[in-house]
Design a protein around this motif. Structure first.
Motif, mmCIF file in Angstrom:
data_model
loop_
_atom_site.group_PDB
_atom_site.id
_atom_site.type_symbol
_atom_site.label_atom_id
_atom_site.label_comp_id
_atom_site.label_asym_id
_atom_site.label_seq_id
_atom_site.Cartn_x
_atom_site.Cartn_y
_atom_site.Cartn_z
ATOM 1 N N VAL A 266 0.831 -1.200 0.000
ATOM 2 C CA VAL A 266 0.000 0.000 0.000
ATOM 3 C C VAL A 266 0.867 1.252 0.000
ATOM 4 O O VAL A 266 0.557 2.235 -0.675
ATOM 5 N N ASP A 267 1.995 1.218 0.737
ATOM 6 C CA ASP A 267 2.845 2.400 0.777
ATOM 7 C C ASP A 267 3.430 2.723 -0.588
ATOM 8 O O ASP A 267 3.604 3.888 -0.948
ATOM 9 N N GLU A 268 3.698 1.687 -1.405
ATOM 10 C CA GLU A 268 4.196 1.932 -2.761
ATOM 11 C C GLU A 268 3.140 2.622 -3.616
ATOM 12 O O GLU A 268 3.440 3.524 -4.399
ATOM 13 N N VAL A 269 1.905 2.160 -3.489
ATOM 14 C CA VAL A 269 0.816 2.761 -4.261
ATOM 15 C C VAL A 269 0.625 4.225 -3.846
ATOM 16 O O VAL A 269 0.480 5.117 -4.694
ATOM 17 N N LEU A 270 0.619 4.479 -2.546
ATOM 18 C CA LEU A 270 0.411 5.839 -2.062
ATOM 19 C C LEU A 270 1.492 6.787 -2.561
ATOM 20 O O LEU A 270 1.221 7.951 -2.849
#
Length: 423
Positions: A266-270
């Motif tokens: 999720v942190d990569e997407v954000l």
């Protein structure tokens, strides 16, 4: 009608008033169109600030998880097509025209506002495309907004603050009650306002809606190393993106509740999310621009915190144009200490825009020193040109106050060549 612009011009004249809250007319046409359930899962987002950021975050996360997504948001900055996206792409003119023709055929003698008509068109497009998720941003309020004709499988309120007083009132409890109108009995509800009005809490309880409140059920922990989000056993590092944090955590929580988080981190997407006009940094003509559509006191308070966290070695010059019905002193006061010079500007083609006297009066009432204010009040474009010439290379040019204000600058940049956008 042959072009999208022809259609949009007609829709602006179709109804006697720009806004008419209520669901009876639009819901009747929705039944004819069979768009009352445009997707298997519908997520509706209401709130004073942060709605667009919340929708953009969910859209990115769902798409990263391989889901088909329709996203509807408003207003747009440069092109109407920005309002309706399917699987990350803006719907093209031809498809929008086809949707408008379908709504026109279905409405018969029913009069619809611009927003009602375009909302129905978006729902029709989502249903035709067969998207798995429909993300719907409320236009105004919640209970009587056209988006609320659809029953939300999950409802989100990003924030409750004072804005649009003429329609929603000037009391957070009253405004909260209107926004809580998107909740449905037994369907989950996410609240990202750290101090939710009692009207919101009571509405959720009376409907038996499984509810998740920031600070109680999910949290953001801040440290010298950044921020992290926590919900149950889920922990996510939040990168230093320019989207409002409550909107991000509401979006993550919503998808965690639905168990629709992507396998990719999720942190990569954000880290990849960028939303135009929300603390958007652009390097243009060897100057640093910061564009923000914030137009109410709560948005200004967030912007002030962002400026504090992202200092520059030079000065900050604010070019501001605002709608006349906004709380001008409340908008300017939070930024009083962060801005070195103020440049009120005009939007002469917009009848809703504040005039020079109102802008100067708002700055005075906010306690801004007179020697910090340029009283000439040029147009936004002319004011920007002046600042580009007079500001130093280490200075920051802050452009804020309205979607219309930011759109003027983005259009100028587009016409002359894109600037270098950065996180």
């Amino acid at each position: 009608m042959s072009t999208l612009q022809d259609w949009l011009a007609r829709l602006e004249r179709l109804h006697p008033t720009e806004i008419e809250l209520g669901l009876e007319r639009v819901a009747a046409v929705a039944r004819v169109l069979d768009v009352e359930k445009p997707a298997p899962t519908v997520i509706t987002v209401a709130g004073t600030n942060g709605k667009g950021s919340c929708v953009a975050t969910m859209e990115a996360l769902l798409r990263a998880g391989g889901h088909s997504v329709g996203a509807y948001s408003s207003p747009h900055l440069l092109r109407f097509n920005e309002r309706v996206r399917i699987d990350g792409s803006e719907v093209d003119d031809a498809d929008l025209i086809q949707a408008f023709e379908a709504v026109e055929a279905a409405r018969g003698q029913t009069s619809l506002t611009y927003f009602e008509f375009t909302t129905l068109a978006a729902l029709w497009l989502f249903r035709r495309a067969g998207v798995a998720y429909a993300l719907l941003e409320v236009g105004l309020g919640g209970r009587l907004d056209a988006v609320n004709l659809v029953d939300a499988d999950l409802a989100i309120i990003t924030s409750v603050a004072i804005d649009h007083e003429a329609w929603l009132g000037s009391d957070r409890e009253v405004i909260g009650r209107e926004k809580a109108g998107i909740l449905r009995p037994g369907s989950p509800f996410i609240c990202a306002d750290p101090q939710p009005p009692l009207s919101v809490v009571s509405a959720a309880a009376s409907l038996g809606a499984p509810s998740y409140f920031i600070g109680r059920d999910f949290t953001v922990d801040c440290s010298a190393d950044g921020e992290s989000y926590r919900f149950g056993d889920l922990t996510v590092a939040i990168p230093p993106v320019s989207l409002p944090r409550p909107s991000i955590v509401a979006a993550i929580t919503a998808l965690a509740v639905l168990e629709a988080l992507p396998p990719r981190g999720v942190d990569e997407v954000l880290a990849d999310i960028r939303l135009a006009g929300r603390c958007q940094q652009i390097r243009w003509r060897e100057r640093s621009l910061l564009l923000d559509v914030g137009h109410n006191p709560a948005a200004a308070e967030y912007l002030a915190r962002w400026l504090d966290a992202n200092p520059v070695t030079g000065q900050t010059h604010a070019l501001v144009a605002v709608m006349a019905d906004k709380d001008l002193p409340g908008l300017f006061t939070p930024l009083r200490e962060q801005v070195d010079s103020w440049h009120p500007a005009l939007l002469p083609d917009n009848p809703r825009a504040a005039d020079c006297a109102a802008l100067l009066g708002g700055l005075k009432d906010a306690g801004v020193l007179a020697d910090k204010v340029d009283e000439r009040c040029p147009t936004v474009v002319d004011g920007l040109e002046r600042l580009l010439v007079t500001a130093g290379p280490q200075d920051r040019l802050l452009v804020f106050g309205s979607f219309f204000t930011v759109a003027e600058v983005l259009q100028q940049i587009r016409e002359e060549g894109d600037g270098e956008s950065r996180p």
